[in-house]
Design a protein around this motif. Structure first.
Motif, PDB file in Angstrom:
ATOM      1  N   LEU A 126       0.546  -0.842  -0.159  1.00  0.00           N
ATOM      2  CA  LEU A 126      -0.175   0.206  -0.058  1.00  0.00           C
ATOM      3  C   LEU A 126       1.092   1.460   0.060  1.00  0.00           C
ATOM      4  O   LEU A 126       1.264   2.382  -0.869  1.00  0.00           O
ATOM      5  N   ASP A 127       2.246   0.931   0.860  1.00  0.00           N
ATOM      6  CA  ASP A 127       3.025   2.340   0.957  1.00  0.00           C
ATOM      7  C   ASP A 127       3.313   2.814  -0.309  1.00  0.00           C
ATOM      8  O   ASP A 127       3.515   3.516  -1.093  1.00  0.00           O
ATOM      9  N   GLU A 128       4.172   1.509  -1.309  1.00  0.00           N
ATOM     10  CA  GLU A 128       4.215   1.832  -2.295  1.00  0.00           C
ATOM     11  C   GLU A 128       3.196   2.319  -3.686  1.00  0.00           C
ATOM     12  O   GLU A 128       4.161   2.799  -4.857  1.00  0.00           O
ATOM     13  N   ALA A 129       1.977   2.167  -3.459  1.00  0.00           N
ATOM     14  CA  ALA A 129       1.258   2.840  -4.248  1.00  0.00           C
ATOM     15  C   ALA A 129       0.282   3.999  -3.878  1.00  0.00           C
ATOM     16  O   ALA A 129      -0.394   4.753  -4.463  1.00  0.00           O
ATOM     17  N   VAL A 140      -6.637   4.384  -1.172  1.00  0.00           N
ATOM     18  CA  VAL A 140      -7.059   4.907  -2.137  1.00  0.00           C
ATOM     19  C   VAL A 140      -6.336   5.606  -3.785  1.00  0.00           C
ATOM     20  O   VAL A 140      -7.331   5.096  -4.265  1.00  0.00           O
ATOM     21  N   ALA A 141      -5.131   5.102  -3.245  1.00  0.00           N
ATOM     22  CA  ALA A 141      -4.498   6.151  -5.107  1.00  0.00           C
ATOM     23  C   ALA A 141      -3.986   4.629  -5.536  1.00  0.00           C
ATOM     24  O   ALA A 141      -5.092   4.661  -6.504  1.00  0.00           O
ATOM     25  N   LEU A 142      -4.497   4.056  -4.547  1.00  0.00           N
ATOM     26  CA  LEU A 142      -4.555   2.222  -5.040  1.00  0.00           C
ATOM     27  C   LEU A 142      -5.750   1.708  -6.270  1.00  0.00           C
ATOM     28  O   LEU A 142      -5.437   1.238  -7.066  1.00  0.00           O
ATOM     29  N   VAL A 143      -6.620   1.565  -5.810  1.00  0.00           N
ATOM     30  CA  VAL A 143      -7.944   1.752  -6.251  1.00  0.00           C
ATOM     31  C   VAL A 143      -7.793   2.670  -6.997  1.00  0.00           C
ATOM     32  O   VAL A 143      -8.678   2.216  -8.355  1.00  0.00           O
ATOM     33  N   THR A 144      -7.880   4.259  -7.070  1.00  0.00           N
ATOM     34  CA  THR A 144      -8.112   5.039  -8.421  1.00  0.00           C
ATOM     35  C   THR A 144      -7.155   4.827  -9.493  1.00  0.00           C
ATOM     36  O   THR A 144      -7.989   5.207 -10.246  1.00  0.00           O
ATOM     37  N   ILE A 183     -12.746   1.793   8.924  1.00  0.00           N
ATOM     38  CA  ILE A 183     -13.418   0.712  10.606  1.00  0.00           C
ATOM     39  C   ILE A 183     -12.155   1.008  11.601  1.00  0.00           C
ATOM     40  O   ILE A 183     -10.785   0.617  11.445  1.00  0.00           O
ATOM     41  N   ASP A 184     -13.058   1.390  12.858  1.00  0.00           N
ATOM     42  CA  ASP A 184     -12.074   2.257  13.810  1.00  0.00           C
ATOM     43  C   ASP A 184     -10.379   2.611  13.451  1.00  0.00           C
ATOM     44  O   ASP A 184      -8.756   1.866  13.504  1.00  0.00           O
ATOM     45  N   GLY A 185     -10.452   3.259  12.614  1.00  0.00           N
ATOM     46  CA  GLY A 185      -9.234   4.147  12.142  1.00  0.00           C
ATOM     47  C   GLY A 185      -8.924   3.509  11.053  1.00  0.00           C
ATOM     48  O   GLY A 185      -6.999   3.606  10.924  1.00  0.00           O
ATOM     49  N   ARG A 186      -9.114   2.770  10.688  1.00  0.00           N
ATOM     50  CA  ARG A 186      -8.345   1.633   9.923  1.00  0.00           C
ATOM     51  C   ARG A 186      -8.899   1.713   8.198  1.00  0.00           C
ATOM     52  O   ARG A 186     -10.259   1.111   8.349  1.00  0.00           O
ATOM     53  N   LEU A 187      -8.299   1.878   6.797  1.00  0.00           N
ATOM     54  CA  LEU A 187      -9.268   2.202   5.662  1.00  0.00           C
ATOM     55  C   LEU A 187      -9.519   0.434   5.312  1.00  0.00           C
ATOM     56  O   LEU A 187      -9.024  -0.627   5.420  1.00  0.00           O
ATOM     57  N   THR A 188     -10.779   0.249   5.020  1.00  0.00           N
ATOM     58  CA  THR A 188     -11.175  -0.845   4.554  1.00  0.00           C
ATOM     59  C   THR A 188     -12.032  -1.241   3.347  1.00  0.00           C
ATOM     60  O   THR A 188     -12.922  -0.315   3.128  1.00  0.00           O
ATOM     61  N   LEU A 189     -11.019  -2.025   2.243  1.00  0.00           N
ATOM     62  CA  LEU A 189     -12.358  -2.007   1.246  1.00  0.00           C
ATOM     63  C   LEU A 189     -13.178  -2.881   1.267  1.00  0.00           C
ATOM     64  O   LEU A 189     -13.085  -4.266   2.159  1.00  0.00           O
ATOM     65  N   ARG A 196     -22.198  -5.010   6.206  1.00  0.00           N
ATOM     66  CA  ARG A 196     -21.904  -3.641   7.193  1.00  0.00           C
ATOM     67  C   ARG A 196     -23.317  -3.179   6.184  1.00  0.00           C
ATOM     68  O   ARG A 196     -23.292  -2.887   4.784  1.00  0.00           O
ATOM     69  N   PRO A 197     -23.641  -2.125   6.642  1.00  0.00           N
ATOM     70  CA  PRO A 197     -24.826  -0.920   5.923  1.00  0.00           C
ATOM     71  C   PRO A 197     -23.931   0.503   5.223  1.00  0.00           C
ATOM     72  O   PRO A 197     -22.620   0.713   5.521  1.00  0.00           O
ATOM     73  N   MET A 198     -24.768   0.162   4.203  1.00  0.00           N
ATOM     74  CA  MET A 198     -24.185   1.175   3.094  1.00  0.00           C
ATOM     75  C   MET A 198     -23.297   2.136   3.182  1.00  0.00           C
ATOM     76  O   MET A 198     -23.249   3.528   3.259  1.00  0.00           O
ATOM     77  N   SER A 199     -25.037   3.024   4.985  1.00  0.00           N
ATOM     78  CA  SER A 199     -24.197   4.097   5.457  1.00  0.00           C
ATOM     79  C   SER A 199     -22.931   4.488   5.959  1.00  0.00           C
ATOM     80  O   SER A 199     -22.691   5.796   6.112  1.00  0.00           O
ATOM     81  N   GLU A 200     -22.175   3.586   6.205  1.00  0.00           N
ATOM     82  CA  GLU A 200     -20.992   3.809   6.165  1.00  0.00           C
ATOM     83  C   GLU A 200     -19.775   3.862   5.493  1.00  0.00           C
ATOM     84  O   GLU A 200     -18.420   4.488   6.037  1.00  0.00           O
ATOM     85  N   VAL A 201     -20.102   3.776   4.675  1.00  0.00           N
ATOM     86  CA  VAL A 201     -19.073   4.227   2.841  1.00  0.00           C
ATOM     87  C   VAL A 201     -18.711   5.596   2.898  1.00  0.00           C
ATOM     88  O   VAL A 201     -19.352   5.942   2.630  1.00  0.00           O
ATOM     89  N   GLN A 202     -17.722   5.409   2.632  1.00  0.00           N
ATOM     90  CA  GLN A 202     -17.188   6.864   2.480  1.00  0.00           C
ATOM     91  C   GLN A 202     -17.032   7.454   0.835  1.00  0.00           C
ATOM     92  O   GLN A 202     -16.723   8.358   0.631  1.00  0.00           O
ATOM     93  N   MET A 203     -16.231   6.016   0.328  1.00  0.00           N
ATOM     94  CA  MET A 203     -15.918   6.319  -1.086  1.00  0.00           C
ATOM     95  C   MET A 203     -16.445   4.848  -1.447  1.00  0.00           C
ATOM     96  O   MET A 203     -16.528   3.955  -1.409  1.00  0.00           O
ATOM     97  N   VAL A 204     -16.480   5.324  -3.120  1.00  0.00           N
ATOM     98  CA  VAL A 204     -17.144   4.350  -4.513  1.00  0.00           C
ATOM     99  C   VAL A 204     -16.095   4.357  -5.312  1.00  0.00           C
ATOM    100  O   VAL A 204     -16.165   5.517  -5.978  1.00  0.00           O
ATOM    101  N   TRP A 205     -15.740   3.349  -5.679  1.00  0.00           N
ATOM    102  CA  TRP A 205     -15.688   3.421  -7.305  1.00  0.00           C
ATOM    103  C   TRP A 205     -16.706   2.488  -8.536  1.00  0.00           C
ATOM    104  O   TRP A 205     -16.778   1.423  -7.738  1.00  0.00           O
ATOM    105  N   GLU A 206     -16.959   2.896  -9.510  1.00  0.00           N
ATOM    106  CA  GLU A 206     -17.595   2.423 -10.149  1.00  0.00           C
ATOM    107  C   GLU A 206     -17.349   1.194 -10.767  1.00  0.00           C
ATOM    108  O   GLU A 206     -16.030   1.437 -11.461  1.00  0.00           O
ATOM    109  N   VAL A 207     -17.606   0.044 -11.392  1.00  0.00           N
ATOM    110  CA  VAL A 207     -16.944  -0.862 -11.433  1.00  0.00           C
ATOM    111  C   VAL A 207     -17.706  -1.454 -13.279  1.00  0.00           C
ATOM    112  O   VAL A 207     -19.263  -1.182 -12.925  1.00  0.00           O
TER     113      VAL A 207
END
Length: 137
Positions: free
Chosen positions: A66-69, A73-77, A100-106, A126-137
Motif C-alpha cells: 500500500l505504501d508503494e502505491a 485510495v491511490a491504489l484503487v483510483t 473501521i476503527d481508524g483503518r481503511l477497508t475495501l 455492513r450498512p451502506m451508511s458507513e461507506v465513504q468512497m465508491v469506485w464504479e465497476v
C-alpha cells in the motif's frame, strides 16, 4: 484499464459472495484488497491486483504494498479511476472504502443496502451508511 462487466456479472458477483461467505480473512489470499479485486476480476476479467498479487502474506507486507502505491485510495483510483462524487450513487458490484476503527477497508456493494468484506470467520456485511468512497465497476 477495467473492462465492462460481463453479461452474467450478477451471477458472478453472487457466486463470489457465496464462495467467500465462510472463508476467513487471510493476508495475501482473502483480505480487504484482494476480495474486491477478485470480485472485479470475476465480473469483468480485469485484475486490478495483478501487480501485487502474491507479493505479501502479512499485515506488514500488505502495508508495504500500500505504501508503494501511495495508499489504499491511490491504489484503487489508479486501477478503477476517480471515485464517484456521491457515495449514495453506489450500485451492486462497486468497490467501496470505509473507515473501521481508524483503518481503511475495501469491500463490495452487495445491492441489498449493504457492503461486504472478509472478516475473521467469513464475509461481514455492513450498512451502506458507513461507506465513504465508491469506485464504479
Amino acid at each position: 484499464m477495467i473492462n465492462q462487466r460481463s453479461a452474467d456479472w450478477p451471477e458472478r458477483l453472487a457466486d463470489m459472495i457465496e464462495q467467500r461467505r465462510s472463508e476467513p480473512f487471510a493476508w495475501g489470499a482473502n483480505d480487504c484488497c484482494l476480495f474486491p479485486a477478485d470480485v472485479v476480476r470475476a465480473m469483468t476479467g480485469f485484475d486490478f491486483a495483478a501487480a501485487w498479487r502474491g507479493q505479501y502474506d502479512s499485515a506488514i507486507g500488505a502495508q508495504r504494498q500500500l505504501d508503494e502505491a501511495g495508499g489504499m485510495v491511490a491504489l484503487v483510483t489508479a486501477a478503477l479511476g476517480a471515485p464517484r462524487d456521491n457515495p449514495q450513487m453506489a450500485v451492486r458490484g462497486d468497490v467501496v472504502c470505509v473507515d473501521i476503527d481508524g483503518r481503511l477497508t475495501l469491500g463490495v456493494v452487495t445491492g441489498s443496502g449493504s457492503w461486504c468484506a472478509p472478516g475473521e470467520s467469513g464475509l461481514i456485511f455492513r450498512p451502506m451508511s458507513e461507506v465513504q468512497m465508491v469506485w464504479e465497476v
